[in-house]
Design a protein around this motif. Structure first.
Motif, PDB file in Angstrom:
ATOM      1  N   ASN A  36       0.809  -1.231   0.000  1.00 55.79           N
ATOM      2  CA  ASN A  36       0.000   0.000   0.000  1.00 55.79           C
ATOM      3  C   ASN A  36       0.838   1.275   0.000  1.00 55.79           C
ATOM      4  O   ASN A  36       0.382   2.322   0.451  1.00 55.79           O
ATOM      5  CB  ASN A  36      -0.982   0.011   1.170  1.00 55.79           C
ATOM      6  N   VAL A  37       2.073   1.187  -0.476  1.00 56.12           N
ATOM      7  CA  VAL A  37       2.952   2.352  -0.599  1.00 56.12           C
ATOM      8  C   VAL A  37       3.294   2.518  -2.073  1.00 56.12           C
ATOM      9  O   VAL A  37       3.744   1.575  -2.727  1.00 56.12           O
ATOM     10  CB  VAL A  37       4.244   2.169   0.230  1.00 56.12           C
ATOM     11  N   ASP A  38       3.083   3.730  -2.581  1.00 58.48           N
ATOM     12  CA  ASP A  38       3.393   4.019  -3.981  1.00 58.48           C
ATOM     13  C   ASP A  38       4.892   4.325  -4.099  1.00 58.48           C
ATOM     14  O   ASP A  38       5.397   5.227  -3.433  1.00 58.48           O
ATOM     15  CB  ASP A  38       2.568   5.216  -4.462  1.00 58.48           C
ATOM     16  N   ILE A  39       5.607   3.548  -4.909  1.00 58.30           N
ATOM     17  CA  ILE A  39       7.057   3.686  -5.062  1.00 58.30           C
ATOM     18  C   ILE A  39       7.361   4.172  -6.476  1.00 58.30           C
ATOM     19  O   ILE A  39       6.872   3.607  -7.453  1.00 58.30           O
ATOM     20  CB  ILE A  39       7.763   2.338  -4.813  1.00 58.30           C
ATOM     21  N   THR A  40       8.162   5.227  -6.599  1.00 61.01           N
ATOM     22  CA  THR A  40       8.559   5.735  -7.904  1.00 61.01           C
ATOM     23  C   THR A  40       9.630   4.822  -8.486  1.00 61.01           C
ATOM     24  O   THR A  40      10.579   4.443  -7.806  1.00 61.01           O
ATOM     25  CB  THR A  40       9.113   7.169  -7.791  1.00 61.01           C
ATOM     26  N   THR A  41       9.448   4.473  -9.760  1.00 57.98           N
ATOM     27  CA  THR A  41      10.413   3.612 -10.440  1.00 57.98           C
ATOM     28  C   THR A  41      11.049   4.368 -11.599  1.00 57.98           C
ATOM     29  O   THR A  41      10.521   5.375 -12.071  1.00 57.98           O
ATOM     30  CB  THR A  41       9.735   2.345 -10.980  1.00 57.98           C
ATOM     31  N   LEU A  42      12.182   3.873 -12.033  1.00 52.65           N
ATOM     32  CA  LEU A  42      12.916   4.446 -13.145  1.00 52.65           C
ATOM     33  C   LEU A  42      12.903   3.439 -14.285  1.00 52.65           C
ATOM     34  O   LEU A  42      13.118   2.249 -14.065  1.00 52.65           O
ATOM     35  CB  LEU A  42      14.362   4.697 -12.696  1.00 52.65           C
ATOM     36  N   ARG A  43      12.608   3.898 -15.484  1.00 54.31           N
ATOM     37  CA  ARG A  43      12.636   3.033 -16.667  1.00 54.31           C
ATOM     38  C   ARG A  43      13.900   3.364 -17.451  1.00 54.31           C
ATOM     39  O   ARG A  43      14.136   4.509 -17.820  1.00 54.31           O
ATOM     40  CB  ARG A  43      11.395   3.254 -17.513  1.00 54.31           C
ATOM     41  N   VAL A  44      14.690   2.332 -17.692  1.00 52.47           N
ATOM     42  CA  VAL A  44      16.010   2.497 -18.302  1.00 52.47           C
ATOM     43  C   VAL A  44      16.133   1.561 -19.492  1.00 52.47           C
ATOM     44  O   VAL A  44      15.797   0.376 -19.400  1.00 52.47           O
ATOM     45  CB  VAL A  44      17.120   2.193 -17.267  1.00 52.47           C
TER      46      VAL A  44
END
Length: 65
Positions: free
Chosen positions: A29-37
Protein backbone atom coordinates in the motif's frame (compact mmCIF):
# COMPACT_ATOMS: atom_id res chain seq x y z
CA UNK A 1 16.46 12.77 -9.18
CA UNK A 2 17.51 11.71 -12.65
CA UNK A 3 16.60 13.36 -15.94
CA UNK A 4 15.53 11.70 -19.17
CA UNK A 5 18.74 10.93 -21.07
CA UNK A 6 20.98 10.46 -17.99
CA UNK A 7 23.11 7.33 -17.86
CA UNK A 8 22.60 5.25 -14.73
CA UNK A 9 23.87 2.04 -13.13
CA UNK A 10 21.67 -0.33 -11.14
CA UNK A 11 23.52 -1.16 -7.92
CA UNK A 12 21.74 -4.50 -7.51
CA UNK A 13 21.76 -5.95 -11.05
CA UNK A 14 24.71 -4.11 -12.60
CA UNK A 15 22.59 -2.99 -15.57
CA UNK A 16 23.89 0.16 -17.23
CA UNK A 17 21.66 2.24 -19.44
CA UNK A 18 19.91 5.46 -20.36
CA UNK A 19 16.87 6.84 -18.52
CA UNK A 20 13.81 6.85 -20.78
CA UNK A 21 11.03 7.46 -18.26
CA UNK A 22 9.46 7.06 -14.87
CA UNK A 23 6.80 4.78 -13.50
CA UNK A 24 5.37 3.66 -10.19
CA UNK A 25 4.74 0.49 -8.29
CA UNK A 26 2.48 -0.33 -5.38
CA UNK A 27 4.06 -2.39 -2.59
CA UNK A 28 2.41 -2.86 0.81
CA UNK A 29 0.00 0.00 0.00
CA UNK A 30 2.95 2.35 -0.60
CA UNK A 31 3.39 4.02 -3.98
CA UNK A 32 7.06 3.69 -5.06
CA UNK A 33 8.56 5.73 -7.90
CA UNK A 34 10.41 3.61 -10.44
CA UNK A 35 12.92 4.45 -13.14
CA UNK A 36 12.64 3.03 -16.67
CA UNK A 37 16.01 2.50 -18.30
CA UNK A 38 16.89 1.22 -21.76
CA UNK A 39 19.75 -1.25 -21.49
CA UNK A 40 21.92 -2.53 -24.32
CA UNK A 41 23.92 -5.71 -23.81
CA UNK A 42 26.27 -7.32 -26.30
CA UNK A 43 26.94 -11.03 -26.03
CA UNK A 44 28.50 -13.18 -28.76
CA UNK A 45 28.26 -10.26 -31.21
CA UNK A 46 24.48 -10.09 -30.79
CA UNK A 47 22.98 -6.92 -29.43
CA UNK A 48 20.02 -7.13 -27.06
CA UNK A 49 18.02 -4.05 -26.10
CA UNK A 50 15.44 -4.11 -23.32
CA UNK A 51 13.74 -1.87 -20.79
CA UNK A 52 14.47 -2.35 -17.08
CA UNK A 53 12.23 -0.83 -14.42
CA UNK A 54 13.32 -0.66 -10.79
CA UNK A 55 13.02 1.60 -7.74
CA UNK A 56 14.79 4.94 -8.19
CA UNK A 57 16.85 4.29 -5.02
CA UNK A 58 18.58 1.32 -6.69
CA UNK A 59 20.11 3.49 -9.43
CA UNK A 60 23.16 5.75 -9.33
CA UNK A 61 24.33 8.24 -11.91
CA UNK A 62 27.02 6.81 -14.16
CA UNK A 63 29.74 8.84 -15.81
CA UNK A 64 33.09 8.22 -17.42
CA UNK A 65 35.89 9.58 -15.26
Amino acid sequence: MFSIGDYVLNQKTGHLGKVVGYGNSLANNVDITTLRVIVTETANSQKQVFIVEDEVSRWVRWSVV
